[in-house]
Design an enzyme around this catalytic site. Sequence first.
Site, PDB file in Angstrom:
ATOM      1  N   ASP A   1       0.852  -1.189   0.000  1.00 49.94           N
ATOM      2  CA  ASP A   1       0.000   0.000   0.000  1.00 49.94           C
ATOM      3  C   ASP A   1       0.892   1.245   0.000  1.00 49.94           C
ATOM      4  OD1 ASP A   1      -3.277   0.203   0.950  1.00 49.94           O
ATOM      5  OD2 ASP A   1      -2.100   2.058   0.875  1.00 49.94           O
TER       6      ASP A   1
ATOM      7  N   ASP B   1       3.584   2.014  -4.674  1.00 52.91           N
ATOM      8  CA  ASP B   1       2.742   2.991  -5.372  1.00 52.91           C
ATOM      9  C   ASP B   1       2.458   2.394  -6.749  1.00 52.91           C
ATOM     10  OD1 ASP B   1       1.559   5.035  -6.731  1.00 52.91           O
ATOM     11  OD2 ASP B   1       3.108   6.529  -6.305  1.00 52.91           O
ATOM     12  N   VAL B   2       1.203   2.077  -7.018  1.00 54.17           N
ATOM     13  CA  VAL B   2       0.905   1.352  -8.265  1.00 54.17           C
ATOM     14  C   VAL B   2       1.252   2.131  -9.529  1.00 54.17           C
ATOM     15  CG1 VAL B   2      -0.859  -0.240  -7.397  1.00 54.17           C
ATOM     16  CG2 VAL B   2      -1.549   2.023  -8.222  1.00 54.17           C
TER      17      VAL B   2
ATOM     18  N   TYR C   1     -12.730   8.006 -14.087  1.00 60.64           N
ATOM     19  CA  TYR C   1     -12.965   6.773 -13.320  1.00 60.64           C
ATOM     20  C   TYR C   1     -13.704   5.734 -14.175  1.00 60.64           C
ATOM     21  CZ  TYR C   1     -14.166   3.975  -9.151  1.00 60.64           C
ATOM     22  OH  TYR C   1     -14.306   2.972  -8.211  1.00 60.64           O
TER      23      TYR C   1
ATOM     24  N   LYS D   1     -11.940   2.242 -15.291  1.00 62.58           N
ATOM     25  CA  LYS D   1     -12.474   0.962 -14.799  1.00 62.58           C
ATOM     26  C   LYS D   1     -12.966   0.096 -15.965  1.00 62.58           C
ATOM     27  CE  LYS D   1     -11.864   1.375 -10.288  1.00 62.58           C
ATOM     28  NZ  LYS D   1     -11.018   0.456  -9.518  1.00 62.58           N
TER      29      LYS D   1
ATOM     30  N   THR E   1     -16.786   2.231   2.506  1.00 60.56           N
ATOM     31  CA  THR E   1     -15.351   2.370   2.799  1.00 60.56           C
ATOM     32  C   THR E   1     -15.038   3.869   2.853  1.00 60.56           C
ATOM     33  OG1 THR E   1     -14.556   2.599   0.532  1.00 60.56           O
ATOM     34  CG2 THR E   1     -14.920   0.340   1.314  1.00 60.56           C
TER      35      THR E   1
END
Length: 259
Positions: A38, A61-62, A151, A155, A186
């Site tokens: 993470d 960090d992706v 987004y 996705k 979340t």
Amino acid sequence: MSTRVAGKVAVVIGGASGIGWATAQLLASEGATVVIGDIDVDGGRSRAVELGRGAEAVCVDVVDEESVRTVFEETRARLGRVDIAVNCAGLNLPGFITELDADTWRRTVDICLTGGFFVIKHAARAMEAGGAIVSITSLNARQAAAGFAGYCSAKAGLAMLTEVAALELGERGIRVNAVSPGLVETPLVEGLTSVPVIQADFTENTPLGRNGSPRDVAEAVLYLASDASSWTTGEVLDVNGGAHLRRYPDVMKHLGALS
Ligand SMILES: NC(=O)c1ccc[n+]([C@@H]2O[C@H](COP(=O)([O-])OP(=O)(O)OC[C@H]3O[C@@H](n4cnc5c(N)ncnc54)[C@H](O)[C@@H]3O)[C@@H](O)[C@H]2O)c1
């Protein structure tokens, strides 16, 4: 203790919070050794301590390919194998297309799509004896939402990337699937669930009449990560209380009406 992933090594990217944390807990309780990756390294470390059972935490960090490569290579070197990779990293930076600046667009697409590409690429390289890769897409991969251009596009791209990767990696015994959640409680969506008119619109457009819990999604991830789904690949599984059968709430309109 049940043992649906006993003896397996699982890397959960974005495992310090929300869906990723619920997934890390479930995989560990089913017998996997879990590595939490993470960007929030302190959060990841305290989660790993909470998990016990040999769990570890690493900073990743992706959007930084080198850090993604390192987490998978070092996990394989330290623990001898990587069997399961789950990518839960994501965020949504909203804005209408005519107002959206390039950096904001790129940030969302980098984390949600390019990050997913790096995770699949380096997880697959580390999986020498086959494995299972699970990404988290979104209801917004199939339902458009005004103000969520980056987004939704990212996705949807991640859903297609899942299919391409499944095609390419099947012959190596690596299955690649995704879970596509609706509204899940979340920290990521507190700005939506805390607004009564928005929450009511989501509930009205969800046949099962409630938000998801992180555990609801983690159970689907566990299925796709375990041998119970050994003949399933290239699947994007809707876990949304049936919300894909109705319409996506006009979140930006609700927020505009409140301001
Ligand atoms: N919560 C929802 O309603 C919902 C719905 C559909 C899809 N999703 C997707 O589920 C995934 C998990 O979301 P969540 O709701 O659990 O959010 P969350 O904010 O609770 O958790 C996201 C985790 O990803 C980590 N992260 C963020 N950027 C990162 C990066 N660049 N590199 C590494 N880690 C990073 C964060 O530190 C955090 O621990 C996301 O991909 C999100 O888009 C969430």
